[in-house]
Design a protein around this motif. Structure first.
Motif, mmCIF file in Angstrom:
data_model
loop_
_atom_site.group_PDB
_atom_site.id
_atom_site.type_symbol
_atom_site.label_atom_id
_atom_site.label_comp_id
_atom_site.label_asym_id
_atom_site.label_seq_id
_atom_site.Cartn_x
_atom_site.Cartn_y
_atom_site.Cartn_z
ATOM 1 N N ASN A 91 -15.619 -36.571 -12.050
ATOM 2 C CA ASN A 91 -15.540 -36.350 -13.491
ATOM 3 C C ASN A 91 -16.924 -35.942 -13.994
ATOM 4 O O ASN A 91 -17.693 -36.781 -14.452
ATOM 5 C CB ASN A 91 -15.060 -37.631 -14.183
ATOM 6 N N PRO A 92 -17.271 -34.645 -13.931
ATOM 7 C CA PRO A 92 -18.620 -34.182 -14.248
ATOM 8 C C PRO A 92 -19.097 -34.478 -15.678
ATOM 9 O O PRO A 92 -20.290 -34.565 -15.903
ATOM 10 C CB PRO A 92 -18.541 -32.665 -14.031
ATOM 11 N N GLN A 93 -18.215 -34.670 -16.636
ATOM 12 C CA GLN A 93 -18.659 -34.933 -17.995
ATOM 13 C C GLN A 93 -18.987 -36.409 -18.260
ATOM 14 O O GLN A 93 -19.465 -36.745 -19.331
ATOM 15 C CB GLN A 93 -17.652 -34.412 -19.031
ATOM 16 N N THR A 94 -18.752 -37.291 -17.293
ATOM 17 C CA THR A 94 -19.068 -38.704 -17.441
ATOM 18 C C THR A 94 -20.581 -38.899 -17.457
ATOM 19 O O THR A 94 -21.300 -38.299 -16.680
ATOM 20 C CB THR A 94 -18.460 -39.518 -16.271
ATOM 21 N N LEU A 95 -21.037 -39.781 -18.350
ATOM 22 C CA LEU A 95 -22.463 -40.093 -18.417
ATOM 23 C C LEU A 95 -22.827 -41.069 -17.312
ATOM 24 O O LEU A 95 -22.253 -42.141 -17.208
ATOM 25 C CB LEU A 95 -22.814 -40.695 -19.769
ATOM 26 N N ILE A 96 -23.791 -40.692 -16.486
ATOM 27 C CA ILE A 96 -24.268 -41.530 -15.384
ATOM 28 C C ILE A 96 -25.768 -41.727 -15.573
ATOM 29 O O ILE A 96 -26.510 -40.758 -15.702
ATOM 30 C CB ILE A 96 -24.026 -40.858 -14.019
ATOM 31 N N TYR A 97 -26.209 -42.969 -15.590
ATOM 32 C CA TYR A 97 -27.627 -43.298 -15.666
ATOM 33 C C TYR A 97 -28.012 -44.058 -14.410
ATOM 34 O O TYR A 97 -27.298 -44.923 -13.956
ATOM 35 C CB TYR A 97 -27.939 -44.158 -16.893
ATOM 36 N N GLY A 98 -29.176 -43.741 -13.892
ATOM 37 C CA GLY A 98 -29.672 -44.454 -12.730
ATOM 38 C C GLY A 98 -29.704 -43.594 -11.498
ATOM 39 O O GLY A 98 -29.294 -42.477 -11.458
ATOM 40 N N HIS A 148 -32.843 -46.828 0.994
ATOM 41 C CA HIS A 148 -32.626 -48.067 1.733
ATOM 42 C C HIS A 148 -31.131 -48.260 1.932
ATOM 43 O O HIS A 148 -30.371 -48.282 0.973
ATOM 44 C CB HIS A 148 -33.215 -49.266 0.979
ATOM 45 N N ILE A 149 -30.721 -48.439 3.153
ATOM 46 C CA ILE A 149 -29.291 -48.457 3.474
ATOM 47 C C ILE A 149 -28.536 -49.596 2.780
ATOM 48 O O ILE A 149 -27.388 -49.447 2.408
ATOM 49 C CB ILE A 149 -29.068 -48.481 4.993
ATOM 50 N N LEU A 150 -29.183 -50.736 2.566
ATOM 51 C CA LEU A 150 -28.497 -51.857 1.930
ATOM 52 C C LEU A 150 -28.545 -51.781 0.404
ATOM 53 O O LEU A 150 -27.976 -52.618 -0.270
ATOM 54 C CB LEU A 150 -29.109 -53.176 2.406
ATOM 55 N N ASP A 151 -29.209 -50.803 -0.136
ATOM 56 C CA ASP A 151 -29.359 -50.681 -1.581
ATOM 57 C C ASP A 151 -28.805 -49.344 -2.075
ATOM 58 O O ASP A 151 -29.207 -48.834 -3.110
ATOM 59 C CB ASP A 151 -30.845 -50.802 -1.944
ATOM 60 N N CYS A 152 -27.870 -48.763 -1.355
ATOM 61 C CA CYS A 152 -27.433 -47.396 -1.633
ATOM 62 C C CYS A 152 -26.140 -47.303 -2.430
ATOM 63 O O CYS A 152 -25.723 -46.213 -2.779
ATOM 64 C CB CYS A 152 -27.277 -46.624 -0.332
ATOM 65 N N PHE A 153 -25.503 -48.412 -2.760
ATOM 66 C CA PHE A 153 -24.190 -48.327 -3.401
ATOM 67 C C PHE A 153 -24.250 -47.789 -4.821
ATOM 68 O O PHE A 153 -23.340 -47.088 -5.258
ATOM 69 C CB PHE A 153 -23.471 -49.677 -3.365
ATOM 70 N N GLY A 154 -25.314 -48.089 -5.574
ATOM 71 C CA GLY A 154 -25.448 -47.533 -6.930
ATOM 72 C C GLY A 154 -25.464 -46.022 -6.921
ATOM 73 O O GLY A 154 -24.638 -45.369 -7.566
ATOM 74 N N PRO A 155 -26.406 -45.402 -6.182
ATOM 75 C CA PRO A 155 -26.439 -43.942 -6.122
ATOM 76 C C PRO A 155 -25.170 -43.339 -5.516
ATOM 77 O O PRO A 155 -24.704 -42.295 -5.962
ATOM 78 C CB PRO A 155 -27.652 -43.638 -5.241
ATOM 79 N N VAL A 181 -19.872 -45.046 -19.991
ATOM 80 C CA VAL A 181 -21.172 -44.814 -19.369
ATOM 81 C C VAL A 181 -21.236 -45.633 -18.090
ATOM 82 O O VAL A 181 -20.826 -46.786 -18.058
ATOM 83 C CB VAL A 181 -22.322 -45.254 -20.315
ATOM 84 N N PHE A 182 -21.747 -45.032 -17.026
ATOM 85 C CA PHE A 182 -21.970 -45.750 -15.775
ATOM 86 C C PHE A 182 -23.466 -45.902 -15.566
ATOM 87 O O PHE A 182 -24.217 -44.932 -15.686
ATOM 88 C CB PHE A 182 -21.385 -44.974 -14.585
ATOM 89 N N ILE A 183 -23.896 -47.113 -15.255
ATOM 90 C CA ILE A 183 -25.290 -47.372 -14.912
ATOM 91 C C ILE A 183 -25.302 -47.743 -13.438
ATOM 92 O O ILE A 183 -24.756 -48.771 -13.045
ATOM 93 C CB ILE A 183 -25.877 -48.501 -15.770
ATOM 94 N N CYS A 184 -25.888 -46.890 -12.626
ATOM 95 C CA CYS A 184 -25.864 -47.054 -11.179
ATOM 96 C C CYS A 184 -27.274 -47.367 -10.681
ATOM 97 O O CYS A 184 -28.137 -46.499 -10.669
ATOM 98 C CB CYS A 184 -25.329 -45.796 -10.505
ATOM 99 N N LEU A 185 -27.495 -48.599 -10.276
ATOM 100 C CA LEU A 185 -28.808 -49.035 -9.824
ATOM 101 C C LEU A 185 -28.844 -49.094 -8.308
ATOM 102 O O LEU A 185 -27.877 -49.499 -7.673
ATOM 103 C CB LEU A 185 -29.141 -50.413 -10.397
ATOM 104 N N GLY A 186 -29.961 -48.728 -7.763
ATOM 105 C CA GLY A 186 -30.127 -48.777 -6.315
ATOM 106 C C GLY A 186 -31.022 -47.656 -5.858
ATOM 107 O O GLY A 186 -31.602 -46.925 -6.656
ATOM 108 N N SER A 187 -31.141 -47.525 -4.564
ATOM 109 C CA SER A 187 -32.003 -46.500 -3.981
ATOM 110 C C SER A 187 -31.270 -45.842 -2.824
ATOM 111 O O SER A 187 -30.638 -46.508 -2.019
ATOM 112 C CB SER A 187 -33.300 -47.139 -3.474
ATOM 113 N N ASP A 188 -31.390 -44.531 -2.746
ATOM 114 C CA ASP A 188 -30.779 -43.835 -1.616
ATOM 115 C C ASP A 188 -31.684 -43.877 -0.385
ATOM 116 O O ASP A 188 -31.347 -43.347 0.652
ATOM 117 C CB ASP A 188 -30.446 -42.394 -1.992
#
Length: 69
Positions: free
Chosen positions: A62-69, A45-52, A36-43
């Motif tokens: 890998n489309p079947q991977t579970l992504i949260y956030g 704000h440029i400095l907070d975009c790495f999670g998304p 599972v990947f938990i990706c935090l951030g916001s698309d």
């Protein structure tokens, strides 16, 4: 202090890491043990975009991977 729906602590609290780990383990305990990947951030704000950004890249690779956030 750990609640299923909310964890209310200051980010500089020395116990935040352990409490967050316990809260996430509690939330995800009902799910099967898989990657599972938990990706935090916001698309928005440029400095907070790495999670998304990483979440999108992993999902494309890998489309079947579970992504949260």
């Amino acid at each position: 202090m750990v609640n299923e729906t909310m964890l209310d602590m200051h980010y500089k609290d020395s116990q935040i890491r352990d409490c967050l780990k316990a809260a996430l383990a509690n939330i995800f305990s009902g799910f099967p043990a898989e990657q599972v990947f938990i990706c935090l951030g916001s698309d928005r704000h440029i400095l907070d975009c790495f999670g998304p950004l990483i979440g999108t890249m992993v999902k494309e690779m890998n489309p079947q991977t579970l992504i949260y956030g």
